[in-house]
Design a protein around this motif. Structure first.
Motif, PDB file in Angstrom:
ATOM      1  N   ALA A   1    -125.683  40.460  58.679  1.00 28.70           N
ATOM      2  CA  ALA A   1    -126.268  41.701  59.185  1.00 28.70           C
ATOM      3  C   ALA A   1    -127.700  41.881  58.679  1.00 28.70           C
ATOM      4  O   ALA A   1    -128.590  42.297  59.435  1.00 28.70           O
ATOM      5  N   THR A   2    -127.931  41.546  57.412  1.00 29.58           N
ATOM      6  CA  THR A   2    -129.285  41.669  56.844  1.00 29.58           C
ATOM      7  C   THR A   2    -130.254  40.727  57.541  1.00 29.58           C
ATOM      8  O   THR A   2    -131.372  41.125  57.894  1.00 29.58           O
ATOM      9  N   PHE A   3    -129.841  39.473  57.752  1.00 30.07           N
ATOM     10  CA  PHE A   3    -130.710  38.506  58.422  1.00 30.07           C
ATOM     11  C   PHE A   3    -131.010  38.935  59.851  1.00 30.07           C
ATOM     12  O   PHE A   3    -132.134  38.796  60.335  1.00 30.07           O
ATOM     13  N   GLU A   4    -129.994  39.456  60.533  1.00 29.63           N
ATOM     14  CA  GLU A   4    -130.182  39.928  61.911  1.00 29.63           C
ATOM     15  C   GLU A   4    -131.200  41.064  61.954  1.00 29.63           C
ATOM     16  O   GLU A   4    -132.107  41.092  62.792  1.00 29.63           O
ATOM     17  N   LYS A   5    -131.058  42.002  61.023  1.00 28.58           N
ATOM     18  CA  LYS A   5    -131.968  43.149  60.961  1.00 28.58           C
ATOM     19  C   LYS A   5    -133.405  42.692  60.674  1.00 28.58           C
ATOM     20  O   LYS A   5    -134.355  43.133  61.328  1.00 28.58           O
ATOM     21  N   LEU A   6    -133.559  41.798  59.692  1.00 30.74           N
ATOM     22  CA  LEU A   6    -134.892  41.305  59.347  1.00 30.74           C
ATOM     23  C   LEU A   6    -135.537  40.545  60.503  1.00 30.74           C
ATOM     24  O   LEU A   6    -136.725  40.701  60.777  1.00 30.74           O
TER      25      LEU A   6
ATOM     26  N   ASN B   1    -134.933  40.902  63.744  1.00 31.41           N
ATOM     27  CA  ASN B   1    -135.304  41.842  64.802  1.00 31.41           C
ATOM     28  C   ASN B   1    -136.561  42.631  64.434  1.00 31.41           C
ATOM     29  O   ASN B   1    -137.446  42.827  65.272  1.00 31.41           O
ATOM     30  N   GLU B   2    -136.633  43.084  63.175  1.00 35.68           N
ATOM     31  CA  GLU B   2    -137.815  43.829  62.740  1.00 35.68           C
ATOM     32  C   GLU B   2    -139.067  42.963  62.788  1.00 35.68           C
ATOM     33  O   GLU B   2    -140.129  43.413  63.224  1.00 35.68           O
ATOM     34  N   LEU B   3    -138.941  41.713  62.373  1.00 36.13           N
ATOM     35  CA  LEU B   3    -140.100  40.819  62.375  1.00 36.13           C
ATOM     36  C   LEU B   3    -140.549  40.493  63.797  1.00 36.13           C
ATOM     37  O   LEU B   3    -141.747  40.449  64.084  1.00 36.13           O
ATOM     38  N   ARG B   4    -139.600  40.286  64.690  1.00 36.63           N
ATOM     39  CA  ARG B   4    -139.972  40.044  66.097  1.00 36.63           C
ATOM     40  C   ARG B   4    -140.679  41.278  66.682  1.00 36.63           C
ATOM     41  O   ARG B   4    -141.658  41.154  67.407  1.00 36.63           O
TER      42      ARG B   4
ATOM     43  N   ARG C   1    -134.902  30.095  58.528  1.00 40.72           N
ATOM     44  CA  ARG C   1    -136.048  29.218  58.811  1.00 40.72           C
ATOM     45  C   ARG C   1    -137.141  29.978  59.540  1.00 40.72           C
ATOM     46  O   ARG C   1    -138.330  29.802  59.260  1.00 40.72           O
ATOM     47  N   TYR C   2    -136.759  30.845  60.482  1.00 41.23           N
ATOM     48  CA  TYR C   2    -137.746  31.652  61.217  1.00 41.23           C
ATOM     49  C   TYR C   2    -138.484  32.588  60.258  1.00 41.23           C
ATOM     50  O   TYR C   2    -139.716  32.692  60.307  1.00 41.23           O
ATOM     51  N   LEU C   3    -137.746  33.267  59.393  1.00 42.57           N
ATOM     52  CA  LEU C   3    -138.371  34.167  58.422  1.00 42.57           C
ATOM     53  C   LEU C   3    -139.306  33.397  57.490  1.00 42.57           C
ATOM     54  O   LEU C   3    -140.418  33.848  57.200  1.00 42.57           O
ATOM     55  N   GLU C   4    -138.878  32.227  57.044  1.00 40.02           N
ATOM     56  CA  GLU C   4    -139.708  31.414  56.157  1.00 40.02           C
ATOM     57  C   GLU C   4    -140.992  30.965  56.865  1.00 40.02           C
ATOM     58  O   GLU C   4    -142.080  31.004  56.279  1.00 40.02           O
ATOM     59  N   LYS C   5    -140.863  30.572  58.127  1.00 40.36           N
ATOM     60  CA  LYS C   5    -142.035  30.137  58.888  1.00 40.36           C
ATOM     61  C   LYS C   5    -143.040  31.276  59.031  1.00 40.36           C
ATOM     62  O   LYS C   5    -144.245  31.085  58.860  1.00 40.36           O
ATOM     63  N   GLU C   6    -142.555  32.474  59.309  1.00 37.72           N
ATOM     64  CA  GLU C   6    -143.444  33.628  59.469  1.00 37.72           C
ATOM     65  C   GLU C   6    -144.091  34.016  58.136  1.00 37.72           C
ATOM     66  O   GLU C   6    -145.251  34.411  58.099  1.00 37.72           O
ATOM     67  N   ILE C   7    -143.345  33.895  57.049  1.00 35.40           N
ATOM     68  CA  ILE C   7    -143.890  34.209  55.735  1.00 35.40           C
ATOM     69  C   ILE C   7    -144.997  33.223  55.384  1.00 35.40           C
ATOM     70  O   ILE C   7    -146.073  33.604  54.912  1.00 35.40           O
ATOM     71  N   LYS C   8    -144.757  31.933  55.629  1.00 38.67           N
ATOM     72  CA  LYS C   8    -145.771  30.921  55.347  1.00 38.67           C
ATOM     73  C   LYS C   8    -146.989  31.086  56.252  1.00 38.67           C
ATOM     74  O   LYS C   8    -148.116  30.859  55.815  1.00 38.67           O
ATOM     75  N   LYS C   9    -146.751  31.478  57.510  1.00 34.38           N
ATOM     76  CA  LYS C   9    -147.854  31.665  58.455  1.00 34.38           C
ATOM     77  C   LYS C   9    -148.796  32.769  57.979  1.00 34.38           C
ATOM     78  O   LYS C   9    -150.010  32.669  58.136  1.00 34.38           O
ATOM     79  N   ASP C  10    -148.252  33.804  57.375  1.00 36.20           N
ATOM     80  CA  ASP C  10    -149.066  34.918  56.887  1.00 36.20           C
ATOM     81  C   ASP C  10    -149.604  34.683  55.478  1.00 36.20           C
ATOM     82  O   ASP C  10    -150.325  35.528  54.951  1.00 36.20           O
TER      83      ASP C  10
END
Length: 170
Positions: free
Chosen positions: A99-104, A106-109, A66-75
């Motif tokens: 592990a992939t979600f955790e990495k993504l 952290n990178e996005l933050r 949900r966090y990744l989706e929110k950031e994608i929509k925000k941009d």
């Protein structure tokens, strides 16, 4: 004939599954969408259930998505929506997904923190640039010999003699 407010006839069944096959069987039944599960242990505390840790992991992965989706929509980045639900991943795939979600995440933050720092630096440097421009205009006006009477009122006569030399040097 069934009424508009009633569902189709259902049959109550009880399944006994081996724990090794339970995940695969329940995911297949869930993907069919023809089964409704009923809790046979309503008096058992949520934290005492057998698969509570797996449910927590899934909730945490859902939060990250949900966090990744929110950031994608925000941009304003377009996302592909096929409209269909993907199949439930196997338990060994869940570890890789986690592990992939955790990495993504952290990178996005980290990217967001860097972007905020860059914005702050840009604003500070823009402010300093404006201050330098204003002071340059002020010193250019003070160095102009036709504005000697303004210089006298600002600096005084002695300040003009001493400061005038500094302005010419500066």
């Amino acid at each position: 004939m069934a009424s508009l407010f009633r569902s189709a006839e259902m049959t109550l069944c009880q399944l006994f599954l081996q724990s090794e096959a339970a995940y695969a069987c329940v995911s297949e039944l869930g993907e069919l969408g023809l089964v409704q599960f009923r809790d046979l242990n309503p008096d058992v505390n949520v934290f005492q259930r057998k698969f509570v840790n797996e449910v927590r992991r899934c909730d945490e992965m859902e939060r990250k998505l949900r966090y990744l989706e929110k950031e994608i929509k925000k941009d304003g980045i377009p996302m592909l929506d096929t409209g269909e639900n993907p199949e439930a991943p196997q338990p060994r795939e869940m570890i890789d997904l986690e592990a992939t979600f955790e990495k993504l995440e952290n990178e996005l933050r980290e990217v967001n923190q860097n972007a905020e720092a860059l914005k702050r630096n840009f604003l500070e440097l823009t402010e300093l640039k404006q201050i330098l421009r204003k002071t340059q205009v002020f010193f250019d006006e003070m160095a102009d010999p036709s504005r000697e009477e303004e210089q006298v009122t600002l600096l005084g006569e002695e300040g003009l003699r001493a400061g005038g030399q500094a302005l010419k040097l500066g």
